[in-house]
Scaffold this motif. Structure first.
Motif, PDB file in Angstrom:
ATOM      1  N   GLN A 248       3.073   3.795  13.307  1.00 34.15           N
ATOM      2  CA  GLN A 248       3.447   4.755  12.267  1.00 34.15           C
ATOM      3  C   GLN A 248       4.673   4.263  11.505  1.00 34.15           C
ATOM      4  O   GLN A 248       4.775   4.467  10.284  1.00 34.15           O
ATOM      5  N   ALA A 249       5.596   3.605  12.200  1.00 29.63           N
ATOM      6  CA  ALA A 249       6.776   3.066  11.510  1.00 29.63           C
ATOM      7  C   ALA A 249       6.362   2.074  10.436  1.00 29.63           C
ATOM      8  O   ALA A 249       6.919   2.080   9.322  1.00 29.63           O
ATOM      9  N   PHE A 250       5.380   1.222  10.741  1.00 25.06           N
ATOM     10  CA  PHE A 250       4.931   0.267   9.725  1.00 25.06           C
ATOM     11  C   PHE A 250       4.238   0.979   8.565  1.00 25.06           C
ATOM     12  O   PHE A 250       4.390   0.572   7.408  1.00 25.06           O
ATOM     13  N   ALA A 251       3.477   2.016   8.854  1.00 23.56           N
ATOM     14  CA  ALA A 251       2.887   2.797   7.771  1.00 23.56           C
ATOM     15  C   ALA A 251       3.982   3.332   6.850  1.00 23.56           C
ATOM     16  O   ALA A 251       3.853   3.299   5.617  1.00 23.56           O
ATOM     17  N   ASP A 252       5.080   3.794   7.442  1.00 21.88           N
ATOM     18  CA  ASP A 252       6.189   4.322   6.641  1.00 21.88           C
ATOM     19  C   ASP A 252       6.894   3.206   5.860  1.00 21.88           C
ATOM     20  O   ASP A 252       7.273   3.388   4.693  1.00 21.88           O
ATOM     21  N   TYR A 253       7.069   2.041   6.481  1.00 27.72           N
ATOM     22  CA  TYR A 253       7.681   0.911   5.777  1.00 27.72           C
ATOM     23  C   TYR A 253       6.854   0.531   4.543  1.00 27.72           C
ATOM     24  O   TYR A 253       7.404   0.320   3.448  1.00 27.72           O
ATOM     25  N   TYR A 254       5.541   0.416   4.717  1.00 33.84           N
ATOM     26  CA  TYR A 254       4.697   0.023   3.582  1.00 33.84           C
ATOM     27  C   TYR A 254       4.653   1.119   2.520  1.00 33.84           C
ATOM     28  O   TYR A 254       4.635   0.819   1.317  1.00 33.84           O
ATOM     29  N   SER A 255       4.645   2.375   2.944  1.00 40.72           N
ATOM     30  CA  SER A 255       4.656   3.468   1.982  1.00 40.72           C
ATOM     31  C   SER A 255       5.947   3.460   1.163  1.00 40.72           C
ATOM     32  O   SER A 255       5.925   3.591  -0.070  1.00 40.72           O
ATOM     33  N   ASN A 256       7.076   3.315   1.830  1.00 43.90           N
ATOM     34  CA  ASN A 256       8.356   3.263   1.128  1.00 43.90           C
ATOM     35  C   ASN A 256       8.409   2.081   0.160  1.00 43.90           C
ATOM     36  O   ASN A 256       8.824   2.214  -1.003  1.00 43.90           O
ATOM     37  N   THR A 257       7.988   0.926   0.641  1.00 40.66           N
ATOM     38  CA  THR A 257       8.078  -0.282  -0.180  1.00 40.66           C
ATOM     39  C   THR A 257       7.120  -0.235  -1.352  1.00 40.66           C
ATOM     40  O   THR A 257       7.454  -0.707  -2.452  1.00 40.66           O
ATOM     41  N   ALA A 258       5.934   0.327  -1.162  1.00 36.07           N
ATOM     42  CA  ALA A 258       4.985   0.436  -2.269  1.00 36.07           C
ATOM     43  C   ALA A 258       5.601   1.207  -3.427  1.00 36.07           C
ATOM     44  O   ALA A 258       5.444   0.836  -4.598  1.00 36.07           O
ATOM     45  N   GLN A 259       6.324   2.264  -3.118  1.00 38.01           N
ATOM     46  CA  GLN A 259       6.969   3.047  -4.175  1.00 38.01           C
ATOM     47  C   GLN A 259       8.084   2.252  -4.848  1.00 38.01           C
ATOM     48  O   GLN A 259       8.225   2.269  -6.075  1.00 38.01           O
ATOM     49  N   LEU A 260       8.903   1.565  -4.042  1.00 41.53           N
ATOM     50  CA  LEU A 260       9.995   0.775  -4.593  1.00 41.53           C
ATOM     51  C   LEU A 260       9.482  -0.309  -5.542  1.00 41.53           C
ATOM     52  O   LEU A 260       9.982  -0.474  -6.660  1.00 41.53           O
ATOM     53  N   LEU A 261       8.474  -1.054  -5.090  1.00 38.47           N
ATOM     54  CA  LEU A 261       7.977  -2.164  -5.900  1.00 38.47           C
ATOM     55  C   LEU A 261       7.192  -1.671  -7.117  1.00 38.47           C
ATOM     56  O   LEU A 261       7.257  -2.284  -8.185  1.00 38.47           O
ATOM     57  N   THR A 262       6.461  -0.578  -6.969  1.00 32.94           N
ATOM     58  CA  THR A 262       5.731  -0.024  -8.116  1.00 32.94           C
ATOM     59  C   THR A 262       6.709   0.405  -9.204  1.00 32.94           C
ATOM     60  O   THR A 262       6.450   0.220 -10.403  1.00 32.94           O
ATOM     61  N   ALA A 263       7.843   0.975  -8.797  1.00 32.80           N
ATOM     62  CA  ALA A 263       8.866   1.356  -9.771  1.00 32.80           C
ATOM     63  C   ALA A 263       9.408   0.133 -10.496  1.00 32.80           C
ATOM     64  O   ALA A 263       9.636   0.158 -11.716  1.00 32.80           O
ATOM     65  N   ILE A 264       9.618  -0.957  -9.773  1.00 35.04           N
ATOM     66  CA  ILE A 264      10.105  -2.191 -10.388  1.00 35.04           C
ATOM     67  C   ILE A 264       9.075  -2.743 -11.363  1.00 35.04           C
ATOM     68  O   ILE A 264       9.394  -3.124 -12.498  1.00 35.04           O
ATOM     69  N   VAL A 265       7.826  -2.781 -10.948  1.00 34.19           N
ATOM     70  CA  VAL A 265       6.764  -3.318 -11.808  1.00 34.19           C
ATOM     71  C   VAL A 265       6.648  -2.508 -13.096  1.00 34.19           C
ATOM     72  O   VAL A 265       6.419  -3.061 -14.183  1.00 34.19           O
ATOM     73  N   SER A 266       6.831  -1.194 -13.010  1.00 34.71           N
ATOM     74  CA  SER A 266       6.654  -0.328 -14.184  1.00 34.71           C
ATOM     75  C   SER A 266       7.704  -0.563 -15.261  1.00 34.71           C
ATOM     76  O   SER A 266       7.491  -0.205 -16.418  1.00 34.71           O
ATOM     77  N   THR A 267       8.842  -1.175 -14.895  1.00 33.06           N
ATOM     78  CA  THR A 267       9.924  -1.367 -15.864  1.00 33.06           C
ATOM     79  C   THR A 267      10.297  -2.832 -16.070  1.00 33.06           C
ATOM     80  O   THR A 267      11.251  -3.119 -16.792  1.00 33.06           O
ATOM     81  N   THR A 268       9.549  -3.749 -15.462  1.00 31.32           N
ATOM     82  CA  THR A 268       9.906  -5.169 -15.514  1.00 31.32           C
ATOM     83  C   THR A 268       8.804  -5.961 -16.211  1.00 31.32           C
ATOM     84  O   THR A 268       7.668  -5.993 -15.717  1.00 31.32           O
ATOM     85  N   PRO A 269       9.105  -6.601 -17.332  1.00 31.50           N
ATOM     86  CA  PRO A 269       8.090  -7.410 -18.010  1.00 31.50           C
ATOM     87  C   PRO A 269       7.597  -8.552 -17.118  1.00 31.50           C
ATOM     88  O   PRO A 269       8.357  -9.127 -16.328  1.00 31.50           O
ATOM     89  N   ASN A 270       6.315  -8.858 -17.261  1.00 30.97           N
ATOM     90  CA  ASN A 270       5.694 -10.004 -16.578  1.00 30.97           C
ATOM     91  C   ASN A 270       5.746  -9.910 -15.056  1.00 30.97           C
ATOM     92  O   ASN A 270       5.825 -10.935 -14.363  1.00 30.97           O
ATOM     93  N   ALA A 271       5.711  -8.679 -14.538  1.00 27.57           N
ATOM     94  CA  ALA A 271       5.636  -8.484 -13.091  1.00 27.57           C
ATOM     95  C   ALA A 271       4.173  -8.294 -12.700  1.00 27.57           C
ATOM     96  O   ALA A 271       3.439  -7.538 -13.334  1.00 27.57           O
ATOM     97  N   SER A 272       3.747  -8.973 -11.651  1.00 20.09           N
ATOM     98  CA  SER A 272       2.366  -8.860 -11.190  1.00 20.09           C
ATOM     99  C   SER A 272       2.150  -7.519 -10.490  1.00 20.09           C
ATOM    100  O   SER A 272       3.110  -6.851 -10.093  1.00 20.09           O
ATOM    101  N   PRO A 273       0.893  -7.114 -10.315  1.00 25.92           N
ATOM    102  CA  PRO A 273       0.638  -5.924  -9.488  1.00 25.92           C
ATOM    103  C   PRO A 273       1.179  -6.103  -8.078  1.00 25.92           C
ATOM    104  O   PRO A 273       1.318  -7.228  -7.588  1.00 25.92           O
ATOM    105  N   VAL A 274       1.490  -4.996  -7.436  1.00 29.57           N
ATOM    106  CA  VAL A 274       1.966  -5.041  -6.054  1.00 29.57           C
ATOM    107  C   VAL A 274       0.766  -5.315  -5.151  1.00 29.57           C
ATOM    108  O   VAL A 274      -0.229  -4.591  -5.178  1.00 29.57           O
ATOM    109  N   ARG A 275       0.866  -6.360  -4.362  1.00 30.05           N
ATOM    110  CA  ARG A 275      -0.243  -6.751  -3.485  1.00 30.05           C
ATOM    111  C   ARG A 275       0.271  -6.996  -2.065  1.00 30.05           C
ATOM    112  O   ARG A 275       1.432  -7.354  -1.864  1.00 30.05           O
ATOM    113  N   ILE A 276      -0.639  -6.830  -1.113  1.00 35.33           N
ATOM    114  CA  ILE A 276      -0.365  -7.175   0.288  1.00 35.33           C
ATOM    115  C   ILE A 276      -1.232  -8.372   0.614  1.00 35.33           C
ATOM    116  O   ILE A 276      -2.456  -8.343   0.437  1.00 35.33           O
ATOM    117  N   TRP A 277      -0.597  -9.439   1.091  1.00 35.49           N
ATOM    118  CA  TRP A 277      -1.286 -10.704   1.300  1.00 35.49           C
ATOM    119  C   TRP A 277      -1.658 -10.867   2.771  1.00 35.49           C
ATOM    120  O   TRP A 277      -0.781 -10.796   3.637  1.00 35.49           O
TER     121      TRP A 277
END
Length: 282
Positions: free
Chosen positions: A151-180
């Motif tokens: 569950q902790a990892f689920a929370d880590y990924y949930s938190n990070t998805a929001q952080l990175l999506t916010a960055i992508v929405s305001t940063t030119p030439n940022a790729s989609p958020v992906r998990i590799w």
């Protein structure tokens, strides 16, 4: 880059619990990645095998498979449940991986996909030797005993998805958020103008659940190409520091969060690290 985040508080967990849960998840998401790799066209960046994070259902989700009945493969991390979703995210079929082998997971998935008209057989992706080893690779069962760490990892990924999506929405030439699926990291890549030493310049911002560099979850920001002159390195916020062995990047370890129940320290770290990485590439 600052934005309101619905932050999930992550409690303290023993390193051994986190490591075991991370490896269980890393192997489980290979079921999701294999569907994208086998059943969707290859992409120049190999993103056909990548995953995304579904905030509403707290699950890893693979590529859309354009079958007669389009579907996606998903994994619920806190329960180790692999699912076949329809276009609305409703489970057509589900398998609890607890006490199942990875081979049994692939057998089940292939049987279910055959009923949806899929003729190809899914097989695990192959990776270089740096892919982490675990007894699951030798036929051991998945084990749901580390539920709190999962569950902790689920929370880590949930938190990070929001952080990175916010960055992508305001940063030119940022790729989609992906998990590799190779390193199991969540990231976006920001392309910058120009080249350095003949290489296109970019900055990667992401999250690792832990690896050979740090045996715990951490956020990172990496300039590319790595700077030859690493002194002086720009200052960082939020207890971040610069990693300079084998690779160069700013790091914020999960255990070093000054305020573990708020997004602000991680946002501040990512903001200053992104600025610092651009300075290193200027």
């Amino acid at each position: 880059m600052m934005q309101n985040i619905t932050w999930k508080t992550i409690g303290e967990h023993s390193p051994s619990d986190l490591t075991e849960a991370r490896l269980q998840l890393h192997y489980a998401v290979q079921l999701v990645a294999a569907a994208g790799e086998t059943l969707t066209p290859a992409q120049p960046d190999a993103s056909q095998a990548s995953l995304s994070w579904d905030l509403d259902q707290s699950a890893f989700v693979g590529a859309l498979i354009p079958a007669q009945t389009p579907f996606r493969i998903a994994l619920h991390p806190s329960t180790l449940t692999v699912m076949i979703w329809d276009l609305q995210g409703v489970a057509i079929a589900a398998l609890d991986l607890d006490q199942q082998t990875l081979a049994a997971g692939f057998d089940w998935l292939n049987r279910e996909l055959a009923q949806l008209g899929v003729t190809q057989t899914l097989v695990p992706l192959t990776y270089p030797p740096d892919f982490p080893d675990h007894a699951i690779a030798q036929g051991a069962n998945f084990d749901l005993s580390q539920t709190a760490a999962l569950q902790a990892f689920a929370d880590y990924y949930s938190n990070t998805a929001q952080l990175l999506t916010a960055i992508v929405s305001t940063t030119p030439n940022a790729s989609p958020v992906r998990i590799w699926p190779h390193h199991f990291d969540m990231a976006t890549l920001v392309s910058l103008p120009g080249t350095q030493n003949g290489e296109p310049k970019s900055v990667g911002l992401g999250f690792s659940p832990g690896d050979s560099s740090y045996n715990e979850p951490y956020w990172y920001v990496t300039p590319w190409p790595y700077p030859v002159d690493k002194s002086p390195l720009p200052p960082l916020s939020g207890n971040g520091f610069w990693h300079t062995q084998s690779w160069v990047g700013a790091v914020l370890r999960g255990s070093q969060l000054a305020v573990p129940d708020r997004a602000a320290p991680v946002q501040a770290f990512l903001t200053t690290a992104f600025q610092g990485a651009q300075v290193l590439l200027s």
